[in-house]
Design a protein around this motif. Structure first.
Motif, mmCIF file in Angstrom:
data_model
loop_
_atom_site.group_PDB
_atom_site.id
_atom_site.type_symbol
_atom_site.label_atom_id
_atom_site.label_comp_id
_atom_site.label_asym_id
_atom_site.label_seq_id
_atom_site.Cartn_x
_atom_site.Cartn_y
_atom_site.Cartn_z
ATOM 1 N N LEU A 20 -27.287 -60.161 -35.957
ATOM 2 C CA LEU A 20 -27.846 -59.848 -34.645
ATOM 3 C C LEU A 20 -28.339 -58.406 -34.636
ATOM 4 C CD1 LEU A 20 -28.193 -60.632 -31.581
ATOM 5 C CD2 LEU A 20 -26.001 -59.503 -31.247
ATOM 6 N N PRO A 21 -29.622 -58.190 -34.435
ATOM 7 C CA PRO A 21 -30.128 -56.811 -34.423
ATOM 8 C C PRO A 21 -29.610 -56.032 -33.220
ATOM 9 C CG PRO A 21 -31.924 -58.415 -34.563
ATOM 10 C CD PRO A 21 -30.659 -59.175 -34.282
ATOM 11 N N GLN A 22 -29.289 -54.783 -33.454
ATOM 12 C CA GLN A 22 -28.800 -53.930 -32.381
ATOM 13 C C GLN A 22 -29.844 -53.821 -31.271
ATOM 14 O OE1 GLN A 22 -27.534 -50.061 -33.623
ATOM 15 N NE2 GLN A 22 -27.037 -49.413 -31.569
ATOM 16 N N SER A 23 -31.107 -53.984 -31.601
ATOM 17 C CA SER A 23 -32.172 -53.862 -30.605
ATOM 18 C C SER A 23 -32.077 -54.938 -29.519
ATOM 19 C CB SER A 23 -33.542 -53.924 -31.278
ATOM 20 O OG SER A 23 -33.726 -55.176 -31.899
ATOM 21 N N LEU A 24 -31.315 -56.015 -29.752
ATOM 22 C CA LEU A 24 -31.146 -57.051 -28.734
ATOM 23 C C LEU A 24 -30.097 -56.682 -27.694
ATOM 24 C CD1 LEU A 24 -31.333 -60.319 -30.866
ATOM 25 C CD2 LEU A 24 -33.113 -59.281 -29.468
ATOM 26 N N LEU A 25 -29.310 -55.655 -27.978
ATOM 27 C CA LEU A 25 -28.307 -55.191 -27.020
ATOM 28 C C LEU A 25 -28.971 -54.220 -26.052
ATOM 29 C CD1 LEU A 25 -25.383 -54.471 -29.481
ATOM 30 C CD2 LEU A 25 -25.787 -56.552 -28.176
ATOM 31 N N ILE A 26 -28.635 -54.354 -24.775
ATOM 32 C CA ILE A 26 -29.248 -53.485 -23.777
ATOM 33 C C ILE A 26 -28.175 -52.922 -22.845
ATOM 34 C CG2 ILE A 26 -31.508 -54.622 -23.790
ATOM 35 C CD1 ILE A 26 -30.606 -56.149 -21.288
ATOM 36 N N PRO A 27 -28.390 -51.713 -22.308
ATOM 37 C CA PRO A 27 -27.466 -51.177 -21.331
ATOM 38 C C PRO A 27 -27.305 -52.157 -20.165
ATOM 39 C CG PRO A 27 -28.923 -49.457 -22.082
ATOM 40 C CD PRO A 27 -29.450 -50.756 -22.649
ATOM 41 N N GLY A 28 -26.065 -52.329 -19.715
ATOM 42 C CA GLY A 28 -25.755 -53.264 -18.638
ATOM 43 C C GLY A 28 -25.204 -54.580 -19.156
ATOM 44 N N MET A 29 -25.433 -54.884 -20.447
ATOM 45 C CA MET A 29 -24.924 -56.123 -21.043
ATOM 46 C C MET A 29 -23.402 -56.034 -21.138
ATOM 47 S SD MET A 29 -25.908 -57.774 -24.729
ATOM 48 C CE MET A 29 -27.419 -58.547 -24.195
ATOM 49 N N MET A 30 -22.724 -57.156 -20.918
ATOM 50 C CA MET A 30 -21.273 -57.207 -21.014
ATOM 51 C C MET A 30 -20.846 -57.612 -22.423
ATOM 52 S SD MET A 30 -20.152 -56.231 -18.089
ATOM 53 C CE MET A 30 -18.423 -56.650 -18.203
ATOM 54 N N VAL A 31 -19.827 -56.933 -22.933
ATOM 55 C CA VAL A 31 -19.232 -57.253 -24.228
ATOM 56 C C VAL A 31 -17.727 -57.357 -24.032
ATOM 57 C CG1 VAL A 31 -21.046 -56.222 -25.643
ATOM 58 C CG2 VAL A 31 -19.172 -54.789 -24.852
ATOM 59 N N GLU A 32 -17.064 -58.117 -24.897
ATOM 60 C CA GLU A 32 -15.620 -58.277 -24.782
ATOM 61 C C GLU A 32 -14.957 -57.933 -26.108
ATOM 62 O OE1 GLU A 32 -12.290 -61.531 -23.387
ATOM 63 O OE2 GLU A 32 -14.384 -61.879 -22.929
ATOM 64 N N PHE A 33 -14.019 -56.994 -26.045
ATOM 65 C CA PHE A 33 -13.281 -56.546 -27.219
ATOM 66 C C PHE A 33 -11.955 -57.293 -27.322
ATOM 67 C CE2 PHE A 33 -16.175 -53.182 -26.171
ATOM 68 C CZ PHE A 33 -16.624 -52.738 -27.399
ATOM 69 N N ALA A 34 -11.441 -57.411 -28.536
ATOM 70 C CA ALA A 34 -10.208 -58.165 -28.792
ATOM 71 C C ALA A 34 -9.046 -57.674 -27.930
ATOM 72 C CB ALA A 34 -9.846 -58.080 -30.274
ATOM 73 N N HIS A 35 -8.877 -56.372 -27.808
ATOM 74 C CA HIS A 35 -7.753 -55.803 -27.072
ATOM 75 C C HIS A 35 -8.212 -55.109 -25.773
ATOM 76 C CE1 HIS A 35 -3.835 -53.967 -26.396
ATOM 77 N NE2 HIS A 35 -4.422 -52.797 -26.277
ATOM 78 N N GLY A 36 -9.357 -54.461 -25.825
ATOM 79 C CA GLY A 36 -9.845 -53.670 -24.697
ATOM 80 C C GLY A 36 -10.471 -54.472 -23.580
ATOM 81 N N GLY A 37 -10.686 -55.776 -23.816
ATOM 82 C CA GLY A 37 -11.233 -56.633 -22.776
ATOM 83 C C GLY A 37 -12.716 -56.423 -22.530
ATOM 84 N N ALA A 38 -13.164 -56.846 -21.360
ATOM 85 C CA ALA A 38 -14.586 -56.810 -21.000
ATOM 86 C C ALA A 38 -15.021 -55.389 -20.665
ATOM 87 C CB ALA A 38 -14.855 -57.739 -19.829
ATOM 88 N N ARG A 39 -16.172 -55.015 -21.204
ATOM 89 C CA ARG A 39 -16.769 -53.699 -20.938
ATOM 90 C C ARG A 39 -18.269 -53.873 -20.784
ATOM 91 N NH1 ARG A 39 -13.330 -49.458 -22.799
ATOM 92 N NH2 ARG A 39 -11.246 -50.331 -22.892
ATOM 93 N N GLN A 40 -18.890 -52.930 -20.128
ATOM 94 C CA GLN A 40 -20.336 -52.946 -19.961
ATOM 95 C C GLN A 40 -20.945 -51.883 -20.872
ATOM 96 O OE1 GLN A 40 -21.727 -51.932 -16.009
ATOM 97 N NE2 GLN A 40 -23.404 -53.376 -16.211
ATOM 98 N N ILE A 41 -22.032 -52.225 -21.566
ATOM 99 C CA ILE A 41 -22.721 -51.262 -22.416
ATOM 100 C C ILE A 41 -23.399 -50.238 -21.519
ATOM 101 C CG2 ILE A 41 -24.608 -50.923 -24.061
ATOM 102 C CD1 ILE A 41 -23.995 -53.721 -25.158
ATOM 103 N N VAL A 42 -23.182 -48.952 -21.831
ATOM 104 C CA VAL A 42 -23.768 -47.866 -21.058
ATOM 105 C C VAL A 42 -24.997 -47.314 -21.775
ATOM 106 C CG1 VAL A 42 -23.374 -45.570 -20.099
ATOM 107 C CG2 VAL A 42 -21.546 -47.259 -20.056
#
Length: 58
Positions: A6-28
């Motif tokens: 997956l190219p990093q260029s497909l990620l955009i600020p505001g997109m939600m990601v979920e980490f194994a321990h840290g849970g859901a976060r929003q890309i800034v």
């Protein structure tokens, strides 16, 4: 760095990601290959490589 095709260029600020321990976060923002997200600092052992990061796509 990204291990997935997956190219990093497909990620955009505001997109939600979920980490194994840290849970859901929003890309800034991005700085080089670093992805900055909301919330407290992530645990590099519990959330970093080789742990998976899930993208939340609506």
């Amino acid at each position: 760095m990204f291990d997935d095709p997956l190219p990093q260029s497909l990620l955009i600020p505001g997109m939600m990601v979920e980490f194994a321990h840290g849970g859901a976060r929003q890309i800034v923002t991005f700085r080089g290959s670093e992805v900055w997200v909301t919330g407290e600092a992530l645990d590099p052992v519990m959330d970093g490589y080789p742990q998976a990061i899930k993208l939340r796509i609506k």
